[in-house]
Design a protein around this motif. Sequence first.
Motif, mmCIF file in Angstrom:
data_model
loop_
_atom_site.group_PDB
_atom_site.id
_atom_site.type_symbol
_atom_site.label_atom_id
_atom_site.label_comp_id
_atom_site.label_asym_id
_atom_site.label_seq_id
_atom_site.Cartn_x
_atom_site.Cartn_y
_atom_site.Cartn_z
ATOM 1 N N UNK A 5 49.513 71.138 12.200
ATOM 2 C CA UNK A 5 49.170 69.728 12.031
ATOM 3 C C UNK A 5 49.658 68.898 13.203
ATOM 4 N N UNK A 6 50.871 69.164 13.638
ATOM 5 C CA UNK A 6 51.399 68.465 14.802
ATOM 6 C C UNK A 6 50.664 68.905 16.053
ATOM 7 N N UNK A 7 50.288 70.154 16.113
ATOM 8 C CA UNK A 7 49.540 70.667 17.254
ATOM 9 C C UNK A 7 48.191 70.002 17.384
ATOM 10 N N UNK A 8 47.668 69.494 16.284
ATOM 11 C CA UNK A 8 46.373 68.815 16.336
ATOM 12 C C UNK A 8 46.438 67.615 17.270
ATOM 13 N N UNK A 9 47.602 67.014 17.366
ATOM 14 C CA UNK A 9 47.761 65.884 18.271
ATOM 15 C C UNK A 9 47.434 66.305 19.699
ATOM 16 N N UNK A 83 47.248 61.727 27.848
ATOM 17 C CA UNK A 83 47.744 61.580 29.218
ATOM 18 C C UNK A 83 48.081 62.949 29.816
ATOM 19 N N UNK A 84 48.683 63.828 29.020
ATOM 20 C CA UNK A 84 49.019 65.167 29.496
ATOM 21 C C UNK A 84 47.791 65.997 29.819
ATOM 22 N N UNK A 85 46.778 65.851 29.003
ATOM 23 C CA UNK A 85 45.528 66.570 29.237
ATOM 24 C C UNK A 85 44.824 66.021 30.472
ATOM 25 N N UNK A 86 44.773 64.692 30.590
ATOM 26 C CA UNK A 86 44.088 64.056 31.723
ATOM 27 C C UNK A 86 44.797 64.335 33.045
ATOM 28 N N UNK A 87 46.115 64.397 33.007
ATOM 29 C CA UNK A 87 46.884 64.606 34.242
ATOM 30 C C UNK A 87 46.964 66.073 34.645
ATOM 31 N N UNK A 88 46.593 66.948 33.737
ATOM 32 C CA UNK A 88 46.715 68.378 34.010
ATOM 33 C C UNK A 88 48.074 68.938 33.645
ATOM 34 N N UNK A 89 48.941 68.112 33.066
ATOM 35 C CA UNK A 89 50.267 68.598 32.670
ATOM 36 C C UNK A 89 50.188 69.556 31.486
ATOM 37 N N UNK A 90 49.156 69.423 30.654
ATOM 38 C CA UNK A 90 48.933 70.380 29.571
ATOM 39 C C UNK A 90 47.885 71.379 30.048
ATOM 40 N N UNK A 91 48.296 72.598 30.210
ATOM 41 C CA UNK A 91 47.413 73.633 30.741
ATOM 42 C C UNK A 91 46.594 74.292 29.633
ATOM 43 N N UNK A 92 45.649 75.082 30.062
ATOM 44 C CA UNK A 92 44.857 75.861 29.117
ATOM 45 C C UNK A 92 45.761 76.817 28.341
ATOM 46 N N UNK A 93 46.769 77.374 28.992
ATOM 47 C CA UNK A 93 47.719 78.253 28.307
ATOM 48 C C UNK A 93 48.487 77.502 27.219
ATOM 49 N N UNK A 94 48.808 76.235 27.476
ATOM 50 C CA UNK A 94 49.463 75.414 26.453
ATOM 51 C C UNK A 94 48.529 75.231 25.252
ATOM 52 N N UNK A 95 47.269 74.949 25.548
ATOM 53 C CA UNK A 95 46.254 74.808 24.498
ATOM 54 C C UNK A 95 46.176 76.083 23.659
ATOM 55 N N UNK A 96 46.130 77.235 24.324
ATOM 56 C CA UNK A 96 46.049 78.513 23.619
ATOM 57 C C UNK A 96 47.306 78.753 22.771
ATOM 58 N N UNK A 97 48.461 78.374 23.287
ATOM 59 C CA UNK A 97 49.706 78.532 22.520
ATOM 60 C C UNK A 97 49.630 77.727 21.228
ATOM 61 N N UNK A 101 50.008 78.386 16.915
ATOM 62 C CA UNK A 101 51.147 77.757 16.271
ATOM 63 C C UNK A 101 52.429 77.841 17.072
ATOM 64 N N UNK A 102 52.303 77.976 18.388
ATOM 65 C CA UNK A 102 53.477 78.090 19.252
ATOM 66 C C UNK A 102 53.631 76.815 20.080
ATOM 67 N N UNK A 103 54.812 76.657 20.636
ATOM 68 C CA UNK A 103 55.091 75.517 21.500
ATOM 69 C C UNK A 103 55.645 76.053 22.818
ATOM 70 N N UNK A 104 55.281 75.386 23.901
ATOM 71 C CA UNK A 104 55.764 75.784 25.219
ATOM 72 C C UNK A 104 56.692 74.699 25.759
ATOM 73 N N UNK A 105 57.500 75.026 26.745
ATOM 74 C CA UNK A 105 58.349 73.995 27.348
ATOM 75 C C UNK A 105 57.530 72.811 27.881
#
Length: 114
Positions: A5-9, A83-97, A101-105
């Motif tokens: 649910x939080x990941x949906x954000x 903002x993270x998605x637009x800036x590229x700070x959230x990567x495709x690997x982060x999306x896959x994590x 149900x996982x979280x990355x640094x």
Amino acid sequence: MFHRGAGAIVLVGLLMLGGCVSSTQYSAVSEALKGSAELRRESVETCVKNNRSTPEQKDMMRKLMNLSPGSNVVRVGCERATAGLASGKLSYDDYRAIQFGQITPQIVRVFQNR
């Protein structure tokens, strides 16, 4: 495990694509958000409207994001995720994590606005 649910954000910009998203589609959404303030605003509103986080998940996200009690956790989370998605700070690997149900640094850094 990271609450889905939080990941949906975090999936804010990907909501409009639905289903499984390829790395190419992810990059295209990121680039589109980067270049369009209107699309970023719309993505935040879609994210807020579609959020189904439980009160417990919102409280966990509030703590993760270092927000005070009573803060609009969902809106702030959607804004930071966009903002993270637009800036590229959230990567495709982060999306896959997040899908698993996982979280990355890096997800933590984005939600903490660092």
